[in-house]
Scaffold this motif. Sequence first.
Motif, PDB file in Angstrom:
ATOM      1  N   ASP A   1      15.230   1.824   1.731  1.00  0.00           N
ATOM      2  CA  ASP A   1      14.652   1.951   3.068  1.00  0.00           C
ATOM      3  C   ASP A   1      14.127   3.366   3.271  1.00  0.00           C
ATOM      4  O   ASP A   1      14.657   4.342   2.697  1.00  0.00           O
TER       5      ASP A   1
ATOM      6  N   THR B   1       3.020  -5.808   3.702  1.00  0.00           N
ATOM      7  CA  THR B   1       2.465  -6.672   4.751  1.00  0.00           C
ATOM      8  C   THR B   1       2.388  -8.105   4.250  1.00  0.00           C
ATOM      9  O   THR B   1       1.844  -8.368   3.171  1.00  0.00           O
TER      10      THR B   1
ATOM     11  N   ASN C   1       5.562  -6.879   8.591  1.00  0.00           N
ATOM     12  CA  ASN C   1       5.460  -5.724   7.699  1.00  0.00           C
ATOM     13  C   ASN C   1       6.710  -4.865   7.796  1.00  0.00           C
ATOM     14  O   ASN C   1       7.421  -4.887   8.807  1.00  0.00           O
ATOM     15  N   PHE C   2       6.986  -4.134   6.731  1.00  0.00           N
ATOM     16  CA  PHE C   2       8.081  -3.166   6.693  1.00  0.00           C
ATOM     17  C   PHE C   2       7.726  -2.108   5.663  1.00  0.00           C
ATOM     18  O   PHE C   2       6.752  -2.244   4.915  1.00  0.00           O
ATOM     19  N   ARG C   3       8.514  -1.045   5.617  1.00  0.00           N
ATOM     20  CA  ARG C   3       8.201   0.078   4.726  1.00  0.00           C
ATOM     21  C   ARG C   3       9.378   0.358   3.794  1.00  0.00           C
ATOM     22  O   ARG C   3      10.527   0.036   4.109  1.00  0.00           O
TER      23      ARG C   3
ATOM     24  N   GLU D   1      10.646   3.175   0.264  1.00  0.00           N
ATOM     25  CA  GLU D   1      10.386   4.305  -0.616  1.00  0.00           C
ATOM     26  C   GLU D   1      10.930   3.990  -2.005  1.00  0.00           C
ATOM     27  O   GLU D   1      11.766   3.097  -2.162  1.00  0.00           O
TER      28      GLU D   1
ATOM     29  N   VAL E   1       5.287   6.909   1.159  1.00  0.00           N
ATOM     30  CA  VAL E   1       5.947   5.742   1.739  1.00  0.00           C
ATOM     31  C   VAL E   1       5.072   4.513   1.509  1.00  0.00           C
ATOM     32  O   VAL E   1       3.853   4.552   1.690  1.00  0.00           O
ATOM     33  N   ARG E   2       5.711   3.405   1.106  1.00  0.00           N
ATOM     34  CA  ARG E   2       4.999   2.160   0.864  1.00  0.00           C
ATOM     35  C   ARG E   2       5.121   1.232   2.075  1.00  0.00           C
ATOM     36  O   ARG E   2       6.192   1.148   2.689  1.00  0.00           O
ATOM     37  N   THR E   3       4.029   0.526   2.374  1.00  0.00           N
ATOM     38  CA  THR E   3       4.041  -0.459   3.458  1.00  0.00           C
ATOM     39  C   THR E   3       3.804  -1.849   2.873  1.00  0.00           C
ATOM     40  O   THR E   3       2.864  -2.056   2.106  1.00  0.00           O
TER      41      THR E   3
ATOM     42  N   THR F   1       0.848  -1.196   0.000  1.00  0.00           N
ATOM     43  CA  THR F   1       0.000   0.000   0.000  1.00  0.00           C
ATOM     44  C   THR F   1       0.879   1.239   0.000  1.00  0.00           C
ATOM     45  O   THR F   1       2.052   1.184   0.398  1.00  0.00           O
ATOM     46  N   ARG F   2       0.300   2.372  -0.436  1.00  0.00           N
ATOM     47  CA  ARG F   2       1.066   3.620  -0.510  1.00  0.00           C
ATOM     48  C   ARG F   2       0.346   4.717   0.252  1.00  0.00           C
ATOM     49  O   ARG F   2      -0.862   4.910   0.101  1.00  0.00           O
ATOM     50  N   ASP F   3       1.094   5.436   1.089  1.00  0.00           N
ATOM     51  CA  ASP F   3       0.569   6.621   1.764  1.00  0.00           C
ATOM     52  C   ASP F   3       0.598   7.773   0.768  1.00  0.00           C
ATOM     53  O   ASP F   3       1.674   8.178   0.311  1.00  0.00           O
TER      54      ASP F   3
END
Length: 765
Positions: free
Chosen positions: A608, A564, A576-578, A580, A560-562, A553-555
């Motif tokens: 990262d 899951t 989960n991690f994030r 860019e 920033v992408r997450t 998903t993207r904010d």
Amino acid sequence: MEDQFGQHIMGVAELLWGKPRAGGTKTEQRFGDGRTVNPVKGLCFVHGENVGGGVLWLIEREVGLKGRDGIEWLRSHGFPIEDDPKYERRAAPERRQPAAQPVRRQQTQPAADKPDDGARKELVRTWDYVDEAGKVLYQTIRFQFRLPDKTWRVGEDGKPEKTYSQRRVARPDDDPEKVRDGWVYSLAGARIVPYRLPDLIEAVKGGDRIFFVEGEKAADALWELGVPATCNPMGAGKWWDELTPFFVGADVVIIPDNDPQAINKATREPLFHADGRPKRAGIDHAEAVFGKLRPVAKAVGLLDLPGLPLKGDAWDWIMAGGSAEKLYDLALTVRPPEARPQPRFISRFGALRWRDLDAPGPEHEYLIDDFLTVGDKSVIGGPSKSGKSFLAIHAGMSVARGVDFFGRPVRRGLVIYQAGEGARGVKKRLRAYRKHFGVPADEDVPFVLLQSKIDLYRADGDTAALIEEIKAICQFYPEYPLAMFFIDTLATAQGAADENSGKDMGAVLDNIDRINRETGAHVCLVHHMNAQGSKLRGHTSIISNLDQAIFVTRDETTKVRTVTLDKQKDDADGINFRFELMSIEIGSRPGAHPDDLPRPITSCVVVDVGQKAKAVEERAKGFKLSVNESVVFRALLDALRTQGEQAPSSLRLPLGTKVVRASHWKKAFEAIALIEIGEENDEEAQKRRADAIRKQIKRAGESLLKFNIIGRSEPFVWWTGKAVLGFPETYDRTNAPDQRPEPPFEADQASAYADTDDSIQDLIG
């Protein structure tokens, strides 16, 4: 029935394929392994290869004789055939009779089985069968298939595809029409003897133990160890009663090949004997030979060689370190078939008994630690512009290079990435990855991009061809096991399938299962989310059929992408991690107008969170050099400005990159270096000055290389584009002076590059 030959289809099929299976019909007689005959139409068909034809087609396929030669084969086997003008030829010129030992030579002929690839059948090996006096009676001959590019066609086992045939020495009474180069390509009328007959006779007479194997190659390998060995012509499933008398009074040990259970090539189902035993060509042939020799031999038994690979034989055992001493020790345990246990039960459905839980076998292992598992299936799903394809490429490159994936160890292996959606864009992304992560252009990373769309829905789609190509690609990377196969995207690979239909997607997923099963690769799908971004698009069977599901998903505010891990079939999920996406300049293109500066070509890489901002900050500040490094780097920029030339295409540098020769760089440094040692006319002083210049360039150059500020390839050096503190012209690559499109590389430039006074190796090692 189309011609006079069709009426003989059943007789010919029984000669070449053996007896048909019970339960056939008037229009279909089954011969096993997906082979059927229609006696009414006079046709046969090999379902596993999707080929078929009439009587002459069958003879050409199995015996290697075509046209008139095939007709003569029919007549020689007792089939009444009238002359057919269609196959008449002008009488052949008179030929001399062949010598006792025919001269072997390479022959080629069009390949019978895969004509579309342009391969030609080429004779690569012969084995002589001789009489008691050593005179050649006939030969077993091995063909391989030479492709137009001079390589061999490769079979499903990863080895050159091969086929075997036999030919006997022509006789004076042979029909000249049947003779080719002194040979008749059939054993019809030949005296059938065991392989290496004179050696066999001597060994039996001397009371030596005889080892009976399945092929001539294995027999020769045993003789090289001093072990008497023989075999029959035409391999497993063939025996002539004329062979039996040669083993009267012999002590025989039969070594079966370790063949897998036979399968129906059309349905892929395992085959069984009527009594329930699995069909295995090697052991079946060994037991048949045992039955023939038992009444006449002094002693006969079977020996299963330990540690044989699947499809392995005595030759493989010897290559793995087997010796004559070990073989004779093993032969002490030889047993007749009735004393041997029934062939080991081979489950059709993967049965595993409780007591065998800890026995060697496939285990739950990670390809990416706690994330993706070896040999399974997964999906990376996300809305449009979520970065799911960028994440898939990053994961694939991590596995291909053997580097951590967001701090998680990986198991390195070959990665094949099928890009059905925007393959040209994927090439840009790979170039951006190469530049940002400093992967040398000449490093052969085990990563292959497939740039064409595929159809995994239609019955006649691309599944079989895709599996064949995957296996062929694996041959280029023997040191790396196939680890991952990406399908990006599932939507482009499902062809005309309705993604909301369970039936349609079931067919697609069955083919994905087949790719996974037959290649052993972890298959990762890249797929879209629904309009609400709440679940994968399409039928629920998609996610149900997979082992891992990863959602991206993207904010919209921070970009920033997450990531899951939403589903982990046999372990904990919820990880989960994030990350860019960071823009990377990979080249330039001409401006809109002739006087405009070139415009940058960019793509993105996965980094990262926070690394993007840090990179922007570093770019603004630049890399700090020492005083000596600054002078050497300034000399390089001066040389690039005054003597720079467009990088040749052989260097595979971004379009617009300039390079300079080592000699020009050295002269530019000499012009600005503050090194004064004695008078200009002092020869010794000038030598010391030249030595000091060389040492300064070497020390500084090594440091600039280490920190990726410059690149080199004999005889050129160039600036990589990295910002350097105190050099404003390095802060923005688009402001680099005089960037033009790269001219085509001329082959004759290579010799010119060698003419340089100084080499990069001399300057900086």
